[in-house]
Motif scaffolding. Structure first.
Motif, PDB file in Angstrom:
ATOM      1  N   ILE A  25       0.864  -1.181   0.000  1.00  0.00           N
ATOM      2  CA  ILE A  25       0.000   0.000   0.000  1.00  0.00           C
ATOM      3  C   ILE A  25       0.895   1.223   0.000  1.00  0.00           C
ATOM      4  O   ILE A  25       1.606   1.485   0.978  1.00  0.00           O
ATOM      5  CB  ILE A  25      -0.938  -0.015   1.225  1.00  0.00           C
ATOM      6  N   ASP A  26       0.892   1.938  -1.113  1.00  0.00           N
ATOM      7  CA  ASP A  26       1.764   3.100  -1.268  1.00  0.00           C
ATOM      8  C   ASP A  26       1.021   4.151  -2.076  1.00  0.00           C
ATOM      9  O   ASP A  26       0.251   3.814  -2.982  1.00  0.00           O
ATOM     10  CB  ASP A  26       3.052   2.682  -1.980  1.00  0.00           C
ATOM     11  N   PHE A  27       1.256   5.415  -1.778  1.00  0.00           N
ATOM     12  CA  PHE A  27       0.546   6.483  -2.477  1.00  0.00           C
ATOM     13  C   PHE A  27       0.939   6.574  -3.949  1.00  0.00           C
ATOM     14  O   PHE A  27       0.217   7.156  -4.747  1.00  0.00           O
ATOM     15  CB  PHE A  27       0.775   7.842  -1.778  1.00  0.00           C
ATOM     16  N   ASN A  31      -2.845   2.387  -9.465  1.00  0.00           N
ATOM     17  CA  ASN A  31      -3.750   1.313  -9.907  1.00  0.00           C
ATOM     18  C   ASN A  31      -4.356   0.580  -8.715  1.00  0.00           C
ATOM     19  O   ASN A  31      -5.533   0.216  -8.745  1.00  0.00           O
ATOM     20  CB  ASN A  31      -2.998   0.321 -10.801  1.00  0.00           C
ATOM     21  N   LEU A  32      -3.585   0.373  -7.668  1.00  0.00           N
ATOM     22  CA  LEU A  32      -4.099  -0.270  -6.465  1.00  0.00           C
ATOM     23  C   LEU A  32      -5.087   0.644  -5.748  1.00  0.00           C
ATOM     24  O   LEU A  32      -6.169   0.215  -5.347  1.00  0.00           O
ATOM     25  CB  LEU A  32      -2.949  -0.630  -5.522  1.00  0.00           C
ATOM     26  N   LEU A  33      -4.754   1.915  -5.608  1.00  0.00           N
ATOM     27  CA  LEU A  33      -5.601   2.859  -4.881  1.00  0.00           C
ATOM     28  C   LEU A  33      -6.949   3.050  -5.571  1.00  0.00           C
ATOM     29  O   LEU A  33      -7.972   3.180  -4.902  1.00  0.00           O
ATOM     30  CB  LEU A  33      -4.905   4.212  -4.732  1.00  0.00           C
ATOM     31  N   ARG A  34      -6.981   3.045  -6.878  1.00  0.00           N
ATOM     32  CA  ARG A  34      -8.234   3.257  -7.615  1.00  0.00           C
ATOM     33  C   ARG A  34      -9.259   2.161  -7.367  1.00  0.00           C
ATOM     34  O   ARG A  34     -10.455   2.389  -7.499  1.00  0.00           O
ATOM     35  CB  ARG A  34      -7.963   3.377  -9.112  1.00  0.00           C
ATOM     36  N   SER A  53      -8.473  -3.739   9.460  1.00  0.00           N
ATOM     37  CA  SER A  53      -8.503  -2.349   9.916  1.00  0.00           C
ATOM     38  C   SER A  53      -7.151  -1.671   9.703  1.00  0.00           C
ATOM     39  O   SER A  53      -7.089  -0.488   9.352  1.00  0.00           O
ATOM     40  CB  SER A  53      -8.929  -2.267  11.381  1.00  0.00           C
ATOM     41  N   LYS A  54      -6.070  -2.410   9.887  1.00  0.00           N
ATOM     42  CA  LYS A  54      -4.735  -1.840   9.657  1.00  0.00           C
ATOM     43  C   LYS A  54      -4.542  -1.499   8.181  1.00  0.00           C
ATOM     44  O   LYS A  54      -4.026  -0.420   7.846  1.00  0.00           O
ATOM     45  CB  LYS A  54      -3.671  -2.837  10.107  1.00  0.00           C
ATOM     46  N   GLN A  55      -4.959  -2.401   7.293  1.00  0.00           N
ATOM     47  CA  GLN A  55      -4.856  -2.139   5.857  1.00  0.00           C
ATOM     48  C   GLN A  55      -5.709  -0.942   5.457  1.00  0.00           C
ATOM     49  O   GLN A  55      -5.296  -0.129   4.635  1.00  0.00           O
ATOM     50  CB  GLN A  55      -5.296  -3.359   5.054  1.00  0.00           C
ATOM     51  N   GLN A  56      -6.910  -0.821   6.053  1.00  0.00           N
ATOM     52  CA  GLN A  56      -7.802   0.288   5.720  1.00  0.00           C
ATOM     53  C   GLN A  56      -7.191   1.615   6.142  1.00  0.00           C
ATOM     54  O   GLN A  56      -7.279   2.598   5.417  1.00  0.00           O
ATOM     55  CB  GLN A  56      -9.170   0.092   6.374  1.00  0.00           C
ATOM     56  N   MET A  59      -4.470   2.389   3.712  1.00  0.00           N
ATOM     57  CA  MET A  59      -5.074   2.734   2.423  1.00  0.00           C
ATOM     58  C   MET A  59      -5.598   4.169   2.448  1.00  0.00           C
ATOM     59  O   MET A  59      -5.393   4.935   1.505  1.00  0.00           O
ATOM     60  CB  MET A  59      -6.207   1.756   2.110  1.00  0.00           C
ATOM     61  N   THR A  60      -6.260   4.542   3.527  1.00  0.00           N
ATOM     62  CA  THR A  60      -6.810   5.893   3.657  1.00  0.00           C
ATOM     63  C   THR A  60      -5.703   6.933   3.626  1.00  0.00           C
ATOM     64  O   THR A  60      -5.809   7.945   2.923  1.00  0.00           O
ATOM     65  CB  THR A  60      -7.610   6.018   4.974  1.00  0.00           C
ATOM     66  N   ILE A  61      -4.621   6.688   4.357  1.00  0.00           N
ATOM     67  CA  ILE A  61      -3.492   7.626   4.379  1.00  0.00           C
ATOM     68  C   ILE A  61      -2.875   7.738   2.990  1.00  0.00           C
ATOM     69  O   ILE A  61      -2.569   8.834   2.512  1.00  0.00           O
ATOM     70  CB  ILE A  61      -2.451   7.173   5.418  1.00  0.00           C
ATOM     71  N   ALA A  62      -2.709   6.594   2.312  1.00  0.00           N
ATOM     72  CA  ALA A  62      -2.111   6.598   0.968  1.00  0.00           C
ATOM     73  C   ALA A  62      -2.992   7.350  -0.027  1.00  0.00           C
ATOM     74  O   ALA A  62      -2.490   8.119  -0.853  1.00  0.00           O
ATOM     75  CB  ALA A  62      -1.877   5.164   0.507  1.00  0.00           C
ATOM     76  N   ILE A  63      -4.313   7.160   0.051  1.00  0.00           N
ATOM     77  CA  ILE A  63      -5.233   7.848  -0.864  1.00  0.00           C
ATOM     78  C   ILE A  63      -5.185   9.349  -0.616  1.00  0.00           C
ATOM     79  O   ILE A  63      -5.136  10.152  -1.556  1.00  0.00           O
ATOM     80  CB  ILE A  63      -6.668   7.292  -0.717  1.00  0.00           C
TER      81      ILE A  63
END
Length: 79
Positions: A25-27, A31-34, A53-56, A59-63
């Motif tokens: 998970i990286d900003f 393609n992953l974030l979309r 919850s950790k992944q979410q 993901m939120t921070i990266a988005i």
């Protein structure tokens, strides 16, 4: 009898994990974030994403970082 067969079929169906083992998970990984953003550009809930919850949180921070750097739109109002 039929109900028992249907329940076992439903339980045995494995869902694919939303994030593959090699993906991080990286900003910069747009393609992953979309995959975790709705049509309007909103971040999808954890239940819809099937993330932990950790992944979410990651993901939120990266988005949000990608939005600030203009890699992703804040809103997608295209009709």
């Amino acid at each position: 009898m039929k109900q028992a067969v249907n329940k076992s079929k439903r339980a045995s169906r494995r869902r694919l994990p939303p994030i593959r083992s090699g993906e991080t998970i990286d900003f910069k990984n747009i393609n992953l974030l979309r995959r975790f953003i709705s049509e309007q550009g909103k971040i999808l809930s954890r239940r819809m994403n099937r993330l932990t919850s950790k992944q979410q949180r990651l993901m939120t921070i990266a988005i949000k970082r990608a939005r600030v750097l203009a890699l992703l739109p804040f809103l997608n109002n295209e009709n």
